[in-house]
Design an enzyme around this catalytic site. Structure first.
Site, PDB file in Angstrom:
ATOM      1  CB  VAL A 211      16.166  60.865 105.655  1.00 24.75           C
ATOM      2  CG1 VAL A 211      16.460  58.863 106.793  1.00 24.75           C
ATOM      3  CG2 VAL A 211      16.443  61.402 106.644  1.00 24.75           C
ATOM      4  NE  ARG A 213      14.981  63.931  96.619  1.00 23.31           N
ATOM      5  CZ  ARG A 213      14.016  63.413  96.894  1.00 23.31           C
ATOM      6  NH1 ARG A 213      14.106  63.206  98.052  1.00 23.31           N
ATOM      7  NH2 ARG A 213      12.561  63.724  96.419  1.00 23.31           N
ATOM      8  CG  ASP A 237      15.260  55.027 103.353  1.00 19.24           C
ATOM      9  OD1 ASP A 237      14.565  53.858 103.398  1.00 19.24           O
ATOM     10  OD2 ASP A 237      14.268  56.600 103.115  1.00 19.24           O
ATOM     11  CD  GLU A 242      16.515  55.886  95.762  1.00 17.25           C
ATOM     12  OE1 GLU A 242      15.296  55.841  95.284  1.00 17.25           O
ATOM     13  OE2 GLU A 242      16.820  56.428  96.802  1.00 17.25           O
ATOM     14  CG  HIS A 261      13.412  56.322  98.551  1.00 20.82           C
ATOM     15  ND1 HIS A 261      13.439  56.679  97.245  1.00 20.82           N
ATOM     16  CD2 HIS A 261      12.679  57.464  99.127  1.00 20.82           C
ATOM     17  CE1 HIS A 261      13.741  58.348  96.844  1.00 20.82           C
ATOM     18  NE2 HIS A 261      12.754  58.207  98.368  1.00 20.82           N
ATOM     19  CB  SER A 263      12.425  56.986 105.614  1.00 23.65           C
ATOM     20  OG  SER A 263      12.896  58.109 105.251  1.00 23.65           O
TER      21      SER A 263
END
Length: 307
Positions: A211, A213, A237, A242, A261, A263
């Protein structure tokens, strides 16, 4: 933004127009915290004194020119702590109780009795001992898990973690834990810290949770470790790319939980991010100390806790 609009000239822009509106600006609010537009527009920052980013991580704006400047950098530390802690507890419970397996069986209409695990008593290593890591530690301990930290410095009697191991010798400790949670800030020292050697050092029964990077992890090494059974699963996450590409194997692995991404993103979070900036803007106008001032050499907000 209403209080700020009443007190100052506010210019709104998308990334491609940043250089045009940055000229003559005293402060910059990077609301799109994933944007990489600031370095390319920095040449136009002719009177900038303060940059605020709407995230806890500051890596998108940690480029050499900003580091070397007198511009103050602040972040939104504190907004996401509780929500991310709940996410981490949630995925640990999901693994222990095999919720994903139950959902797959339900979708097939298949009644299959299984035994599941207890979460209480499991050992968790939280890598990153800032405010988010501490919130995770407190919640997991309340749920009965045994939590240890890993940070920049070793500590024997930390109030939230008990023991904190030095990240420099992380590999020496990874094999003792059932869950490893990555929430460290992204710095030159932490980039790629979870690589093939780190996963090989973990227990085969361990699950990995990220959670922090995406760049903390060497993704190819994680995929190989999951395929080889070096670790039992992962909840992810954040990713180094991305959105996660559709052909990435992580999407289809039964022992992997993927979320986009999110959380820390709970109902109302966007307004809260603006409120943090508004509070700091008021402090700035009144000459008071700003909250969440980032040490631009360390890459995060220093505090009494370890990083």
């Amino acid at each position: 933004m209403d209080p700020i609009e009443r007190a100052a000239e506010v210019r709104y822009t998308r990334a491609d127009g940043l250089a045009d509106v940055l000229r003559g600006a005293d402060a910059l609010f990077v609301y799109d915290f994933l944007s990489t537009a600031v370095p390319g527009a920095w040449h136009a920052a002719d009177r900038l004194r303060w940059v605020h980013i709407a995230s806890a991580g500051v890596d998108p704006v940690m480029f050499p020119e900003l580091r070397a400047s007198d511009v103050v950098l602040t972040n939104s530390r504190g907004v996401f702590d509780g929500a991310i802690a709940e996410y981490v507890l949630g995925v640990i419970l999901a693994f222990a109780k095999d919720f994903a397996g139950s959902l797959r069986l339900q979708q097939r209409g298949e009644w299959r009795h299984r035994e599941t695990e207890r979460a209480a008593g499991r050992r968790v290593l939280v890598v990153g001992t800032g405010p988010i890591g501490r919130s995770i530690a407190r919640l997991l301990r309340a749920a009965g898990l045994d939590v240890t930290g890993a940070g920049r410095r070793a500590v024997a009697d930390d109030p939230d973690f008990g023991t904190v191991h030095a990240s420099a010798v992380l590999a020496d400790h990874l094999g003792h834990f059932d869950y490893v949670v990555a929430v460290a800030p992204l710095t030159e020292q932490t980039k790629g810290m979870f690589d093939a050697a780190a996963f090989a050092a973990m227990k085969p029964q361990a699950r990995f949770v990220n959670v922090g990077r995406g760049e903390l992890v060497v993704t190819a090494d994680l995929i190989e470790a999951l395929r080889a059974g070096e670790i039992a699963g992962a909840a992810l996450d954040v990713f180094d790319t991305e959105p996660l590409p559709p052909d990435n194997p992580l999407w289809t692995m039964d022992n992997v939980l993927v979320s986009p991404h999110m959380s820390g993103d709970v109902v109302g979070w966007r307004n809260t991010l603006v409120e943090v900036f508004t509070d700091n803007f008021t402090r700035w106008c009144e000459g008071q100390p700003l909250r969440n001032v980032v040490d631009k050499q360390l890459g995060y907000v220093p505090s009494g806790g370890n990083r």
